[in-house]
Scaffold this active site. Structure first.
Site: not given
Length: 815
Positions: A688, A731
């Site tokens: 990611s 996140k």
């Protein structure tokens, strides 16, 4: 104890010094004046025997090994004193082995070793049988007497041995014969062999005989008592049977019969399934035939107690009022809407269908978000009893399934114990820390849980100790875990995963106000009249002294504030305290956490990424720098293989798109790149960070700084496509905690924003991207990139003009 016939070989005229082959023997010691059969199988030993047979005298030295496990003994592995023997007969047997009959001649001591011909030889000093001193003659009587007593106490020794003992007149020979047949360890026999003085040797043998006699007398006494006990038990059995018949005639019942009747009533009262009841009555009938003193009696009694005390048919009534259950859940926990919704759905279905099977839920989330306390709240809202077992570090399968009854101290596993403790067959069963199960040679507990957590199988769960089936289908199992990846696939497949994400700032404030602050005040003997916590002070504690997904650290910080206040009030320095931001800093010291995004990204080559960890989301800085070199690439920061590949993909993408990005492709061959991810002691991996890698390297090579208020996440391909990633909610919460204002997400992660609280979405600006070009335009600025491309074009035009002028000037100079 067996005696061999002595021969006249003890008086053989042996030289005082000789060199002969040596044979090493294990677990025994050969004494002089005895004929003795031995088996020879080791190659060295066979060669030694064959070498001795090749001589006229057929002499062989026999020495005992210090350690019988040594397969190839050397000189240091043998005792220094042994026996010189003569080989009387040798017979070969299959397998290159020998049966040898030897005759002991004299004691011998090693003067030196030789190992030249594939077997051991030794220079020996011999010690023929000595003449006995008068004191030794006096010990002959006691030695004979004690030997005869041992023969009388040992039924396995033939009576002819008495005649042999009486017929020997030489004290040294008698001592050696008795010593060789004593039931003592080889090292004690070796000590007797090394005792050259006849008197001393006889005294040691007499001492050993006295010890042996004591052992034999005690053994005979025990055998007599055991026989007496057996006769007594048989007699008691017949008397007890007669007593039963008499009591039956008189209409009386003994205490033991009363015990059996009580067990019978308990079995009926337990309302077991028919097949389990049959097993219980069969065990009761077996127990009735045993003596109460038998060890098996207690085992059977304990087993029946377990069967009768389990809640086979005891079920608590569920609170089927959905609105009341919702009120209780909201009262105990703030937020966690998804988990609450799932519990209320279960309750609604349970109300409509009373015989539904219990779901298997697994709450997955970082530490401190309230997974275990939520399970307790679920039990309270349903009106069920709750059982909690911790699976962290459990490595033995028997902890789940129990031990079989054949083992001493066996008991049921944690599942059956928990049901007995709950007292109902439908409790809320909390399996805490299921992701931390271990496995070793004792079995795999996670495999044992496969049956427990499968609604299609757990209605016939069988514990090894009970060895009968128990219905677990009514139990509501709630497992908790921090990381689902460590849970084995088959076990994970059986559970419904519910993710419990970290709390937002607003949620933490509400949790602290409603639950944590009142709790820590009460724990420290304070009240809200004595200590007042200002909202700004609470915000400072959350933002500057904690950085976590849950609220455990927040509770510890609030407890520290309360301890300081308690001391101030107890010492009568203050009557009441108002906790403001300045006082928080005075109590807790310098600020622990800063919002460092703007400072860290103020230079080219630094970009802010978003990462998911077991303890919630985190922001991640990617740093890149360049130096003169030859196109090398250095990666640091404990990066995993996937993350390293992301850097390689980013570099290849930038090289392929160099012209569009305003980067001179030739620069790659003259510089070395270094990519670093701070906090190098923490391992990092995953795809990611791909978009962040490209942004940081592009920022470095173009000289443009990344907008400090922007954070990003997404996987990239060589063609510049941005792929979706997981952990979006965690996140986004991490970005909000760190003061980020703009978040770039893959376009296909748009759906995941539904899980993010509205107040967070209002504070953040989201951009959804599908191509890397969009990411760079948003982070570095579209106009800035356009200017860099123009500068590169002008630079190339200038270089081309200079090259053309130079080329034109060269022919003119030559002319």
């Amino acid at each position: 104890m067996a005696f061999d016939n002595p021969s006249d070989a003890g008086s053989a005229n042996l030289p005082s010094s000789m060199r002969i082959p040596v044979l090493a023997i294990r677990n025994t010691v050969i004494f002089p004046v005895l004929a003795f059969p031995i088996n020879v199988g080791r190659d060295k030993s066979v060669k030694a025997v064959e070498s001795a047979l090749a001589t006229e005298e057929k002499y062989l030295g026999i020495f005992a090994q210090r350690d019988p496990k040594t397969e190839d003994p050397g000189p240091n592995d043998l005792y220094p004193v042994g026996t010189v023997v003569k080989i009387l007969k040798m017979v070969k047997v299959p397998g290159n082995k020998l049966n040898v009959i030897i005759q002991g001649l004299a004691r011998a001591k090693v003067k030196g070793w030789v190992d030249e011909n594939g077997y051991l030889e030794a220079e020996l000093e011999t010690f023929p049988v000595q003449d006995a001193p008068p004191e030794a003659e006096a010990l002959m009587g006691p030695l004979r007497e004690l030997s005869q007593k041992i023969i009388d106490l040992s039924p396995q020794i033939p009576a002819e041995a008495n005649f042999l003992v009486r017929s020997i007149d030489e004290p040294g020979v008698l001592a050696d014969i008795v010593a060789s047949n004593l039931n003592i360890p080889p090292d004690e026999k070796q000590e007797l062999l090394e005792t050259f003085g006849v008197k001393e040797r006889m005294e040691k043998v007499i001492a050993l005989l006295n010890k042996e006699i004591q052992v034999l007398e005690l053994s005979n006494k025990i055998q007599t008592e055991v026989k007496g006990e057996m006769d007594k038990a048989q007699r008691e059995y017949f008397l007890r049977e007669q007593l039963k018949a008499i009591q039956k005639e008189l209409g009386e019942v003994d205490e033991r019969q009363e015990e059996f009747e009580e067990l019978k009533r308990n079995i009926k009262r337990a309302r077991m399934p028919k097949e389990v009841e049959e097993v219980a009555f069969k065990e009761l009938k077996r127990m009735a035939r045993m003596s109460p003193g038998a060890a098996e009696y207690t085992v059977s009694r304990t087993y029946l107690d377990w069967l009768t005390e389990l809640p086979w048919q005891i079920t608590t009534d569920d609170r089927l009022d959905v609105n009341e259950a919702e009120r209780i859940l909201d009262e105990d926990h703030y937020g966690l809407e998804k988990v609450k919704q799932r519990m209320l759905e279960f309750l609604a279905v349970r109300k409509l269908k009373s015989d539904m099977k219990g779901p298997i839920l697994c709450l997955v989330g970082p530490p401190g978000v309230g997974k275990t306390s939520l399970a307790k709240s679920v039990a309270r809202s349903l009106g069920r009893k709750m059982v909690r077992i911790s699976l962290g570090g459990v490595r033995d399968e028997a902890e789940i399934r129990g031990h079989r009854r054949t083992y001493i101290g066996s008991m049921p596993g944690k599942i059956i114990k928990g049901l007995k403790k709950a007292g109902s067959n439908n409790p809320v069963f909390v399996l805490d820390e299921i992701d931390k199960l271990g496995a070793d040679y004792r079995g795999d507990p996670s495999s044992a849980l496969l049956e427990v957590l499968d609604p299609e199988q757990n209605d016939t769960f069988q514990d090894h100790y009970l060895d009968v089936t128990f219905d677990l289908s009514k139990v509501l199992f709630i497992a908790t875990a921090n990381v689902p990846d460590t849970i084995p696939g088959p076990l994970r497949d059986r559970m419904e995963m519910i993710r419990v994400a970290g709390y937002t700032m607003q949620e933490k404030v509400q949790i602290a106000r409603r639950y944590l602050w009142p709790e820590v005040l009460e724990d420290h003997g304070l009240t809200e009249d004595l200590v007042t916590l200002q909202p700004e002070a609470l915000n400072k504690v959350i933002e500057s002294y904690t950085r976590e997904a849950g609220v455990r650290s927040l509770k510890r910080e609030l407890a520290a504030v309360c301890r300081w206040c308690a001391r101030e009030i107890a010492s009568e320095r203050r009557e009441t305290i108002v906790v403001d931001p300045d006082l928080v800093e005075e109590i807790r010291g310098p600020i622990h956490f800063f919002k460092e995004v703007a400072e860290r990204t103020a230079v080219p080559g630094v970009a802010t990424g978003l990462a998911w960890t077991a303890v919630g989301g985190e922001i991640l800085f990617i740093e890149a720098t360049k130096m003169k070199g030859k196109g090398g690439l250095t990666l640091t920061g404990s990066l995993g293989d996937v993350m390293k590949e992301s850097v390689s993909v980013a570099r290849s993408y930038i090289k392929s798109m160099a012209d569009d990005l305003g980067i001179d492709a030739g620069d790659f061959d003259s510089i070395d790149l270094h990519v670093h991810v701070p906090h190098g002691a923490i391992p990092k991996d995953g795809p990611s960070a791909g978009v962040t890698m490209i942004t940081a390297i592009t920022s470095l090579l173009t000289g443009l700084t990344v907008d400090p208020s922007v954070a990003m996440t997404g996987e990239i391909t060589l063609r510049g496509a941005v792929l979706p990633v997981g952990g979006v909610k965690e996140k986004v919460l991490a970005a909000h905690r760190a003061g980020i204002r703009t978040v770039l997400l893959p376009d296909k992660c748009r759906k995941d924003l539904t899980e993010v609280p509205d107040e967070i979405k209002k504070d953040l600006e989201f951009h959804f991207v599908s191509r890397m070009e969009e990411v760079l335009d948003l982070t570095l600025g579209k106009e800035n990139l356009q200017k860099v491309r123009q500068d590169l074009a002008l630079k190339r035009q200038a270089a081309a003009a200079a090259a053309a002028a130079k080329a034109k000037a060269e022919p003119a100079a030559q002319a």
